[in-house]
Design a protein around this motif. Structure first.
Motif, PDB file in Angstrom:
ATOM      1  N   GLY A   1       0.830  -1.195   0.000  1.00 44.80           N
ATOM      2  CA  GLY A   1       0.000   0.000   0.000  1.00 44.80           C
ATOM      3  C   GLY A   1       0.865   1.246   0.000  1.00 44.80           C
ATOM      4  O   GLY A   1       2.091   1.172  -0.079  1.00 44.80           O
ATOM      5  N   PRO A   2       0.233   2.388   0.131  1.00 50.86           N
ATOM      6  CA  PRO A   2       0.982   3.650   0.111  1.00 50.86           C
ATOM      7  C   PRO A   2       1.829   3.836   1.373  1.00 50.86           C
ATOM      8  O   PRO A   2       1.598   3.183   2.402  1.00 50.86           O
ATOM      9  N   SER A   3       2.784   4.728   1.298  1.00 48.81           N
ATOM     10  CA  SER A   3       3.609   5.065   2.462  1.00 48.81           C
ATOM     11  C   SER A   3       2.713   5.468   3.620  1.00 48.81           C
ATOM     12  O   SER A   3       1.722   6.171   3.438  1.00 48.81           O
ATOM     13  N   GLY A   4       3.058   4.973   4.792  1.00 44.07           N
ATOM     14  CA  GLY A   4       2.276   5.259   5.985  1.00 44.07           C
ATOM     15  C   GLY A   4       1.197   4.235   6.277  1.00 44.07           C
ATOM     16  O   GLY A   4       0.628   4.215   7.365  1.00 44.07           O
ATOM     17  N   SER A   5       0.912   3.354   5.312  1.00 46.57           N
ATOM     18  CA  SER A   5      -0.096   2.302   5.544  1.00 46.57           C
ATOM     19  C   SER A   5       0.570   1.109   6.217  1.00 46.57           C
ATOM     20  O   SER A   5       1.792   0.960   6.174  1.00 46.57           O
TER      21      SER A   5
ATOM     22  N   ASN B   1       6.895  -6.051  -5.821  1.00 43.15           N
ATOM     23  CA  ASN B   1       5.732  -5.434  -5.177  1.00 43.15           C
ATOM     24  C   ASN B   1       4.686  -5.097  -6.220  1.00 43.15           C
ATOM     25  O   ASN B   1       5.015  -4.752  -7.360  1.00 43.15           O
ATOM     26  N   LYS B   2       3.445  -5.192  -5.796  1.00 44.46           N
ATOM     27  CA  LYS B   2       2.324  -4.746  -6.629  1.00 44.46           C
ATOM     28  C   LYS B   2       1.361  -3.982  -5.733  1.00 44.46           C
ATOM     29  O   LYS B   2       1.310  -4.215  -4.528  1.00 44.46           O
ATOM     30  N   SER B   3       0.617  -3.078  -6.314  1.00 45.55           N
ATOM     31  CA  SER B   3      -0.321  -2.282  -5.527  1.00 45.55           C
ATOM     32  C   SER B   3      -1.759  -2.423  -6.015  1.00 45.55           C
ATOM     33  O   SER B   3      -2.656  -1.777  -5.493  1.00 45.55           O
ATOM     34  N   ARG B   4      -1.959  -3.264  -7.012  1.00 48.26           N
ATOM     35  CA  ARG B   4      -3.283  -3.512  -7.578  1.00 48.26           C
ATOM     36  C   ARG B   4      -3.564  -5.007  -7.531  1.00 48.26           C
ATOM     37  O   ARG B   4      -2.637  -5.807  -7.400  1.00 48.26           O
ATOM     38  N   PRO B   5      -4.815  -5.435  -7.680  1.00 47.12           N
ATOM     39  CA  PRO B   5      -5.105  -6.867  -7.646  1.00 47.12           C
ATOM     40  C   PRO B   5      -4.353  -7.678  -8.711  1.00 47.12           C
ATOM     41  O   PRO B   5      -3.818  -8.732  -8.418  1.00 47.12           O
TER      42      PRO B   5
ATOM     43  N   GLY C   1       8.321  -2.521   2.382  1.00 46.15           N
ATOM     44  CA  GLY C   1       9.293  -2.735   3.445  1.00 46.15           C
ATOM     45  C   GLY C   1       8.693  -3.073   4.792  1.00 46.15           C
ATOM     46  O   GLY C   1       9.405  -3.452   5.716  1.00 46.15           O
ATOM     47  N   SER C   2       7.380  -2.969   4.929  1.00 46.02           N
ATOM     48  CA  SER C   2       6.709  -3.299   6.187  1.00 46.02           C
ATOM     49  C   SER C   2       6.891  -4.776   6.509  1.00 46.02           C
ATOM     50  O   SER C   2       6.896  -5.625   5.605  1.00 46.02           O
ATOM     51  N   PRO C   3       7.010  -5.121   7.798  1.00 47.82           N
ATOM     52  CA  PRO C   3       7.070  -6.543   8.164  1.00 47.82           C
ATOM     53  C   PRO C   3       5.842  -7.330   7.674  1.00 47.82           C
ATOM     54  O   PRO C   3       5.935  -8.532   7.438  1.00 47.82           O
ATOM     55  N   LEU C   4       4.715  -6.655   7.500  1.00 45.47           N
ATOM     56  CA  LEU C   4       3.496  -7.331   7.046  1.00 45.47           C
ATOM     57  C   LEU C   4       3.562  -7.739   5.579  1.00 45.47           C
ATOM     58  O   LEU C   4       2.779  -8.567   5.121  1.00 45.47           O
ATOM     59  N   THR C   5       4.506  -7.154   4.821  1.00 47.48           N
ATOM     60  CA  THR C   5       4.635  -7.510   3.403  1.00 47.48           C
ATOM     61  C   THR C   5       5.707  -8.570   3.160  1.00 47.48           C
ATOM     62  O   THR C   5       5.889  -9.002   2.026  1.00 47.48           O
ATOM     63  N   GLN C   6       6.373  -9.006   4.204  1.00 47.54           N
ATOM     64  CA  GLN C   6       7.419 -10.019   4.039  1.00 47.54           C
ATOM     65  C   GLN C   6       6.799 -11.380   3.709  1.00 47.54           C
ATOM     66  O   GLN C   6       5.760 -11.749   4.249  1.00 47.54           O
ATOM     67  N   ILE C   7       7.451 -12.111   2.833  1.00 48.38           N
ATOM     68  CA  ILE C   7       6.984 -13.446   2.459  1.00 48.38           C
ATOM     69  C   ILE C   7       7.054 -14.351   3.695  1.00 48.38           C
ATOM     70  O   ILE C   7       8.030 -14.306   4.442  1.00 48.38           O
TER      71      ILE C   7
END
Length: 178
Positions: free
Chosen positions: A51-55, A80-84, A60-66
Motif C-alpha cells: 500500500g501507500p507510504s504510511g499504511s 511489489n504490486k499495488s493492484r489486484p 518494506g513493512s514486516p506485514l509484506t514479508q513473504i
C-alpha cells in the motif's frame, strides 16, 4: 516455458486476523511447485501486495514479508504490486517475455481478488494461464465460506480465462500433460 507465480503469501495476509482456508496444505503445495519449477529451470515469481507510504502494508513493512514457511532459495524474483492484478503497474509481463515464458502458473492469495484478476489479465496479455485448483486460498466472507469461493473461482475461470489443474497433475517438465 511456464513460470510459477505466487501471489501475496505475505505475513499480513497469511497470519492476519482473517485466517485463510487450509494454509498449511497450501504452503506444502507451493513448496512442491517451487521444487518442480527449480528442477525444470522454470522462473519463480513472488508478488507482495503493498500500500501507500504510511499504511500498514507500505513497501518494506514486516506485514509484506513473504512467510517464512515458503522454502525460498534466492533464485526467485520478488516484486511489489499495488493492484489486484500482478500485471498492473509492474514489469511482470516484460520479465516473463525476457525469459521466453509463454505461460504462467498462478497460485497464492486471495482467490476472489488477486488470483482472479491475474488469471484474467494473463490471458488478455496472450499468456497461457494455468490456475492450480488447490494452489490458492482466501478467508471466509460474511456471505461465503472460503472453500465455496475457491470452488466457485475454479469453475468460473476454467476455460475462457485459464486452465484449472490440480497440483498433483501439473509438471513444469511436461506442462501439456494435465
Amino acid at each position: 516455458m511456464y513460470a510459477l507465480l505466487i501471489l501475496d503469501m505475505q505475513v499480513g495476509l497469511v497470519q492476519g486476523p482473517d485466517q485463510p482456508w487450509q494454509v498449511p496444505a497450501l504452503i506444502n503445495t507451493l513448496n512442491r511447485l517451487m521444487s518442480d519449477a527449480r528442477q525444470s529451470r522454470a522462473p519463480i515469481f513472488l508478488a507482495r501486495h503493498t500500500g501507500p507510504s504510511g499504511s500498514p502494508i507500505e513497501p518494506g513493512s514486516p506485514l509484506t514479508q513473504i512467510v517464512k514457511e515458503l522454502e525460498l532459495q534466492g533464485d526467485e524474483v520478488i516484486f511489489n504490486k499495488s493492484r489486484p492484478s500482478a500485471f498492473c503497474m509492474t514489469d511482470l509481463e516484460q520479465q516473463l517475455q525476457v525469459r521466453g515464458c509463454t505461460g504462467i502458473v498462478v497460485t497464492g492469495m486471495k482467490t476472489q481478488y488477486c488470483v482472479d484478476s491475474t488469471c484474467r489479465a494473463a490471458r488478455d496479455l496472450g499468456f497461457d494461464a494455468v490456475l492450480i485448483a488447490d494452489g490458492h486460498t482466501c478467508s471466509d466472507t460474511p456471505l461465503l465460506k472460503a472453500q465455496q469461493i475457491v470452488a466457485h473461482h475454479n469453475a468460473t475461470l476454467a476455460g475462457p480465462f485459464c486452465r484449472v489443474v490440480q497440483a498433483q497433475d501439473w509438471s513444469f517438465q511436461d506442462p501439456c500433460a494435465d
